[in-house]
Structures are given as C-alpha cells and as structure tokens.
Design a protein around this motif. Structure first.
Motif, PDB file in Angstrom:
ATOM      1  N   GLU A 471       0.826  -1.206   0.000  1.00 40.91           N
ATOM      2  CA  GLU A 471       0.000   0.000   0.000  1.00 40.91           C
ATOM      3  C   GLU A 471       0.864   1.262   0.000  1.00 40.91           C
ATOM      4  OE1 GLU A 471      -3.021   0.133  -0.585  1.00 40.91           O
ATOM      5  OE2 GLU A 471      -3.476   2.237  -0.144  1.00 40.91           O
ATOM      6  N   THR A 472       1.938   1.219   0.756  1.00 41.55           N
ATOM      7  CA  THR A 472       2.849   2.370   0.811  1.00 41.55           C
ATOM      8  C   THR A 472       3.405   2.675  -0.582  1.00 41.55           C
ATOM      9  OG1 THR A 472       3.443   1.760   3.051  1.00 41.55           O
ATOM     10  CG2 THR A 472       4.922   3.286   1.949  1.00 41.55           C
ATOM     11  N   GLN A 475       0.608   3.973  -2.954  1.00 43.27           N
ATOM     12  CA  GLN A 475       0.252   5.374  -2.718  1.00 43.27           C
ATOM     13  C   GLN A 475       1.359   6.322  -3.167  1.00 43.27           C
ATOM     14  OE1 GLN A 475      -1.618   6.540   0.856  1.00 43.27           O
ATOM     15  NE2 GLN A 475      -2.828   4.680   1.040  1.00 43.27           N
TER      16      GLN A 475
ATOM     17  N   ALA B  44      -9.004  -1.740   4.976  1.00 46.49           N
ATOM     18  CA  ALA B  44      -8.904  -0.335   4.590  1.00 46.49           C
ATOM     19  C   ALA B  44      -7.546   0.170   5.039  1.00 46.49           C
ATOM     20  CB  ALA B  44     -10.015   0.464   5.254  1.00 46.49           C
ATOM     21  N   THR B  46      -4.837   3.360   5.199  1.00 46.93           N
ATOM     22  CA  THR B  46      -4.591   4.788   4.998  1.00 46.93           C
ATOM     23  C   THR B  46      -3.172   5.109   5.430  1.00 46.93           C
ATOM     24  OG1 THR B  46      -5.607   5.143   7.150  1.00 46.93           O
ATOM     25  CG2 THR B  46      -6.948   5.667   5.239  1.00 46.93           C
ATOM     26  N   LEU B  47      -2.572   5.975   4.678  1.00 42.50           N
ATOM     27  CA  LEU B  47      -1.182   6.341   4.945  1.00 42.50           C
ATOM     28  C   LEU B  47      -1.122   7.842   5.135  1.00 42.50           C
ATOM     29  CD1 LEU B  47       1.885   5.480   4.814  1.00 42.50           C
ATOM     30  CD2 LEU B  47       1.756   5.996   2.388  1.00 42.50           C
ATOM     31  N   ARG B  48      -0.623   8.260   6.297  1.00 46.11           N
ATOM     32  CA  ARG B  48      -0.424   9.694   6.470  1.00 46.11           C
ATOM     33  C   ARG B  48       0.725   9.948   7.436  1.00 46.11           C
ATOM     34  NH1 ARG B  48      -2.634  10.038  11.426  1.00 46.11           N
ATOM     35  NH2 ARG B  48      -4.023   8.293  11.606  1.00 46.11           N
ATOM     36  N   LEU B  52       1.037   4.134   8.834  1.00 45.83           N
ATOM     37  CA  LEU B  52       0.115   3.383   8.010  1.00 45.83           C
ATOM     38  C   LEU B  52      -0.904   2.713   8.913  1.00 45.83           C
ATOM     39  CD1 LEU B  52       0.012   2.244   4.900  1.00 45.83           C
ATOM     40  CD2 LEU B  52       0.394   0.142   6.152  1.00 45.83           C
ATOM     41  N   GLU B  53      -2.162   2.934   8.606  1.00 45.11           N
ATOM     42  CA  GLU B  53      -3.204   2.347   9.423  1.00 45.11           C
ATOM     43  C   GLU B  53      -3.942   1.291   8.616  1.00 45.11           C
ATOM     44  OE1 GLU B  53      -6.038   5.158  10.970  1.00 45.11           O
ATOM     45  OE2 GLU B  53      -7.405   3.537  11.515  1.00 45.11           O
ATOM     46  N   ARG B  55      -7.260  -1.143   8.773  1.00 44.97           N
ATOM     47  CA  ARG B  55      -8.505  -1.477   9.474  1.00 44.97           C
ATOM     48  C   ARG B  55      -9.129  -2.676   8.801  1.00 44.97           C
ATOM     49  NH1 ARG B  55     -11.066   2.347  12.876  1.00 44.97           N
ATOM     50  NH2 ARG B  55      -9.960   4.324  12.829  1.00 44.97           N
ATOM     51  N   ARG B  63      -7.599  -3.056  14.251  1.00 43.03           N
ATOM     52  CA  ARG B  63      -6.835  -1.945  13.700  1.00 43.03           C
ATOM     53  C   ARG B  63      -5.366  -2.139  14.042  1.00 43.03           C
ATOM     54  NH1 ARG B  63      -5.625   2.934  16.232  1.00 43.03           N
ATOM     55  NH2 ARG B  63      -5.176   4.617  14.777  1.00 43.03           N
TER      56      ARG B  63
END
Lengths: 505, 180
Positions: A471-472, A475, B44, B46-48, B52-53, B55, B63
C-alpha cells in the motif's frame, strides 16, 4: 567551593544523563565531540561544546591531552568521565587534578587498586570479602587434589594452569570421579600446553551476576546503595538488569551479608564516589567477588528507581567535598525496577546493524524512563558501542515491573535501524524470566523457546507488513503519477526496471 | 507479485500478494519451504505522515498501525513493530536471478552490516570451502568474521583493508563452477 561548571568527558546517552542532573543543580556543562558525533544529541544538552577533531578513539574520546585542554579552555572546574572511555584510567584522573580541576570519581589510588584483577582480589580477601574457593596454585598429586576438593566442596572444576578455551577442563561432580578426571585433565593440559599443571575451583552450575552499588565520601562515610542482578548477558555484555536481585530475594540472609560486606569495603577503602562490587552468585545463595568497577555503571537507573537516590548528584556532592553522614543517604529499596539495553544488533545472533533511524516513538507513561541519544534522521555510527537506548521501568513488585516493561516495549518503535527489541519482546513473555528464575546461561538455555515466541508474533505480523508495504508503494506511485500526469508507471515497475539495469551491468 | 521480507532476525522470506478491490491474498514461505496462505478481506489502508493504518472488517474493528518509511527509489519499505524494524523489497526476478546464478556458477557475498574492513583473509584465485573465514569486519567495537557461503574459486574481492563499507556492499565474488 561548589562546582559551577563541569566538563562531561563522554558521549551519547550517558552524557545527556549527566547533563540533566547538572542542569537541575545549576551547574553549567561542557560537552566534547569527535567529528563523527557532530550531529549527536548530547551536544544539545550542553551549554558549551568542544570539538576533538577526526580520527580514532585514541585521537578523540581517549585522548587525555585534548580533553584536558578543553577543560582548561572552557574553565570547567570539574570533569565527569561517565562510563567506559577514560572513566577507569588513573592517569586521566591525575591529569585532571594536575590541570586544577576535580575528577568526579574515586581517587586515582582506588582506581589503580581495583584495576588489576589479581591485586584487587587480594585486597578484597584481606577485607573479608568472599572469593570463589579454589587452590592458590597448581596441584600435581591426587592426594593434594582430594584435600582441596573436599575443602571446596563438589562440584569442582579442574582447569589447566597454562590453558584456555576449555582445553584441559573437567567438571567433577562426585568424589569418586576425581581421580580419573584429574588424570584426564593433566594429560590434556600436557598435550595441549606442554604443562600438566592443573588447579581446582568451585564449579557453579547456574551462576548469577550479582552486584552491589556503593557510594562513599572518601572519608569512610557512605556505604551500599543496594543490589542488582544482571545475569542475562550476551558476549559477556549485560542485556537485562534489575534491582532487587531475584536471586537475593530468595536468600535474604545472603542479601544482608553481601550488603554488609560492600559497606565495609567503602569504609575500609575510604572509597570516594560511586562504584560497583560485582559478584558471582550461586543457587544456594553463595556469592564470590569478581571485580570492582570504580565508576558509574550503565545500569545505574534501576538503583535510582528503587532508592530514589540520584547517583550522579551524589557523585557531584561528594566531589564538592560533602560528607555522607551516617543515615544521610538512607537508601530504602522500594518496589522493583528492570532495565533493558536496546542495541543496534539482531535479536538472536547479536550481529551489529546500524544505519539511519527514520523515526522513533518512545514509550512514556507512569514509571517509564528512557535514556536515549537517538532521534529521527539520526545515523547510528558504527564506530562506538551499539547502545541505542536504555529502557527502564518501576513497579510496586517484580510482577508489576515485568508487565510494565512488556507494555513499554510494545510502545517502542525504532523505524529503520534493526534492534534487539524483539529479544526483549520474547524475554518478557518467557515463563522462567517472569518467575525471576534465571542465571547467566539463560539465553542459551531458553533460546528455542525465545525464538518460538518471537516467530509466533512475526508470523502474525507478516501479512499486515506485506500489505502495508504494498500500500505504501501504491500510494507513493499514485502521488508520483498525479505529480507527472501521463507517467503511468508503477513504483514496482520502476524498481523492476532499475533492477534489470543493474543486472545488465 | 512476490516480495522478499527481511525481518530483524535477518531471515529472508518470500511473500506473494494478490490484490483486488475486496481482498488481499498473502502467501508466506514457511521455514520448511512450503507456503501458508491467508485471505484478508475488507482491509482499509490509509497512509499519512509516515504512519500506516490498517482497518479490518474481520475480526470486526481490528486496527493495526505501523510507522512506515519508503527508502530511496528501489521500492524498499521499512516498517517498525514491537519486534523491531522489517524491510520489504520486491523480489525482483528472483527466478531469473537464480537461473543466472546457476549458469555462471557465481555467488556474490555481500556485507550484512555497515563497518570497517579489518582484515582480508583471502585473495583472488584462492580456492575456498563453505564456512571458511574470508574477511574480518569491525562494527560497533566488535570483530565479525565473514565466512564463505559457497565453495569455489575467488574471482574478485570488492574491498580493501581499512575500507569503510555499508550494508549490501560486495565483499567477495566466488565462482563455484568447474574445478580445474
């Protein structure tokens, strides 16, 4: 005359730890650094810094003239050596004194007396400190060996006087095995070393590394600041340390004796500053002097946790000429503390790693202490020792300390540099450690179980890690695409192409 | 797609991942050379800010959060966990690599650590056995013996005494081909 400015002749976490106490005491600090350490965190904690230039350790942190020059130029009135480096070198203490500054440590004669293993043992024997029972010299005849073995008590270890590396070594568990073992050991010693002399020593089945912290004022005042156990070691370096020592909790009489002995040593030597007496302990509660370290110890935080004594503060107070009157320190031992040393090395093979720390998340919360010198984007140098940080915790009892340590370790994230934290993940879940039942053979004896605990968690994590990595990349490829429309090429494709380019060369 | 995973224990494992909109299938090579497969549904991600999370729908509400870092441009991703840092990289053409290696009979020994070369114990042209010490590398104030992982003739030595090296640097190239 109270010290107002102090030079810290060290680097990394211990330099930061010393600077913290100085700041609290209103003492200005002077830091030193080699060229490799230009970006070291300890510089941020010092009021002034002096560069030692490039080169080897001998050119920098072990270079007495350069450091003494920094003392003179900065006008520092005292020098704290930390641990390692020059901390146990009498000529350094003498050079500091000759430059008109105070060495925050014992007198040079104490450093010298304890610096030599044989002479320190002789001195300790005179003061009534127990040594590992054995023969003073070599034995030749069976009758001699029999008398000695009866005196020492079985099991005994036969060792070649000229030897090493396990050759000519025999463990004798019963009296009727002695004759054959002696002959065997003598034969081996003769053929390997050309000298058949062997000596006898008490053999410890499950030795423990026990130590006592001491603090003296140089006039006979002071005494012990309680015990520690540091039996979990690799390559003779400690990994886990705790106070009180689980072994001594099982033998309260031995605990009383070992602490009394340590206080007596401080009084008789008129020892100044902090020091540590190291002993081998056995499962029966016996203890035998190994050596004395005439400096602050790496694992001093566990003692600070359980006694409430800031050891660096007391080193400075004693250096200022303050006396420790009877009962002035009154160190109580309250609760339990455990420390782990997080090294830049692989968890089970102890291979050095190093590299860049991309990010670090430190555990916080009640009764958790971190002594660290790493920060995001810090490159861990491979020229110094591998300590990334020390993590220590306190609990009302040992069980609480173990579970708190487990929780704190689970919060710790060091992104980038491989560390041995996975070993501690396993140790804090392993039943013998949880029971406080371990000696120095712990890591070898429990290796399979520790690896099983580690592997189980690794297997659980692996799919998430793989997904996370994909995923990293996906993205970052998407980000690339939106930055350069039309360049619809995935990061994977890019890297595969690069790989092929490399293969082609 | 195949990925190679380097764990803090320096074991290399291969993971195969298939992705579609609903599910990820992750297959991991186990120690015995077999594969274990796991199907993960409704993840799911998400990367911020380097976090990296993940779920999951099942088990409900689960999680996981990892600090992540993309290293350089080589598709290497570093993730950190309570076991330490893991590196994941694409196992690019691993089958191709293996075939090429078999053809030429060459094997490169690369450094697994950064440090300084203290001693070179072999020279080009030497015949070496598996386990024979080739070099001594100093890192973190300790000496580490680098042993040969192949038997054969030394074709090339990539380093010199006193040289500083990084992880992945070529140390020695060995050709295991025909013995003369």
């Amino acid at each position: 005359m109270a010290i107002k400015k102090l030079l810290i002749a060290n680097r990394g976490e211990i330099a930061i730890r010393i600077a913290r106490t100085c700041k609290r005491m209103g003492i200005k600090t002077v830091g030193i650094f080699s060229d490799l350490d230009r970006k070291s965190l300890h510089l941020d904690y010092c009021d002034e810094v002096f560069g030692l230039g490039a080169g080897t350790l001998a050119d920098t942190y072990l270079n007495i003239p350069k450091i003494v020059d920094a003392v003179k130029r900065s006008g520092a009135e005292a020098v704290h050596p930390g641990y390692g480096f020059l901390s146990e070198r009498a000529p350094f203490a003498e050079a500091v004194a000759a430059a008109g500054a105070i060495f925050v440590g014992p007198r040079p004669d104490s450093i010298k007396a304890m610096g030599d293993k044989l002479s320190s043992k002789a001195l300790m024997k005179k003061m009534g400190v127990p040594l590992l029972p054995g023969t003073e010299g070599g034995v030749k005849e069976f009758s001699e060996a029999k008398t000695a073995a009866d005196r020492i008590g079985y099991p005994v270890l036969l060792k070649a006087s000229a030897g090493g590396g396990g050759k000519g070594m025999r463990i004798v568990r019963k009296a009727d095995e002695l004759k054959a073992s002696l002959e065997g050991a003598q034969r081996e010693a003769l053929s390997y070393f050309g000298d058949g002399t062997v000596y006898l020593e008490k053999y410890l089945e499950n030795p423990h590394h026990i130590e006592v912290q001491v603090l003296g004022d140089g006039h006979g005042g002071g005494g012990h600041v309680y015990d520690r156990e540091c039996s979990i070691q690799r390559r003779h370096q400690k990994l886990v340390e705790e106070s009180p020592a689980p072994l001594l909790e099982r033998h309260p009489e031995s605990k009383k004796k070992i602490l009394e002995v340590a206080t007596k040593v401080v009084e008789q030597m008129k020892y100044a500053s902090a020091g540590t007496l190291e002993f081998l302990g056995d499962d029966e509660g016996g203890f035998y002097f190994l050596e004395m370290n005439t400096r602050l110890q790496v694992e001093h935080p566990v003692t600070e946790w359980v006694t409430g004594v800031d050891l660096v503060e007391w080193q400075i107070r004693v250096a200022n000429g303050e006396r420790i009157h009877q009962g002035a320190l009154v160190p109580h031992q309250r609760g339990h503390s455990i420390e782990v040393r997080v090294y830049a090395e692989t968890p089970f093979d102890y291979l050095p790693t190093g590299g860049r720390v991309h990010d670090v998340q430190l555990p916080v919360g009640p009764f958790v202490r971190i002594d660290s010198a790493i920060y995001p984007r810090y490159d861990v140098p491979t020229e110094y020792d591998p300590t990334l940080m020390k993590l220590s915790v306190w609990g009302a009892d040992r069980a609480e300390a173990v579970s708190r340590l487990r929780g704190a370790l689970d919060e710790l994230r060091i992104l980038g540099v491989q560390s041995n934290q996975g070993l501690f993940y396993a140790i804090t879940r392993e039943k013998n450690f949880i029971a406080g039942d371990y000696g120095t053979p712990y890591l070898e004896k429990n290796r399979a179980e520790l690896k099983r605990i580690f592997n189980e968690e690794q297997a659980r994590l692996m799919p998430w890690l793989a997904m996370g990595a994909v995923e990293t990349l996906r993205q970052s490829a998407a980000a690339l695409e939106s930055a350069a429309p039309g360049a619809a090429i995935s990061a994977w494709e890019l890297s595969a192409r690069r790989g092929q380019l490399r293969e082609g060369t | 797609m195949r990925y190679s995973v380097t764990s803090p224990e320096t074991e290399h494992r291969l993971a195969t991942i298939s992705v579609d909109e609903q599910a990820w299938e992750v297959a991991l090579a186990d120690e015995k050379g077999g594969e274990t497969k796991q199907l993960i549904k409704g993840a799911a991600l998400t990367l911020r800010d380097g976090l990296l999370e993940l779920r999951l729908e099942s088990p409900a509400g689960m999680r996981v959060v990892f600090p992540v870092h993309r290293q350089g441009n080589d598709g290497v991703v570093v993730l950190s966990t309570a076991l330490g840092s893991f590196r994941l990289l694409p196992a690019r053409g691993s089958a191709h690599d293996a075939a090429a290696g078999a053809r030429s009979g060459a094997k490169s020994i690369k450094s697994s650590m950064p440090g300084k070369v203290l001693k070179v114990l072999c020279k080009a042209g030497d015949l070496v056995e598996v386990g024979q010490p080739l070099l001594i590398i100093e890192a973190m104030k300790m000496e580490n013996e680098i042993r040969s992982t192949a038997a054969g003739k030394i074709d090339e030595i990539g380093v010199q005494t006193g040289q500083s090296i990084s992880t992945g640097d070529l140390l020695v190239k060995i050709s295991s081909g025909e013995k003369k």
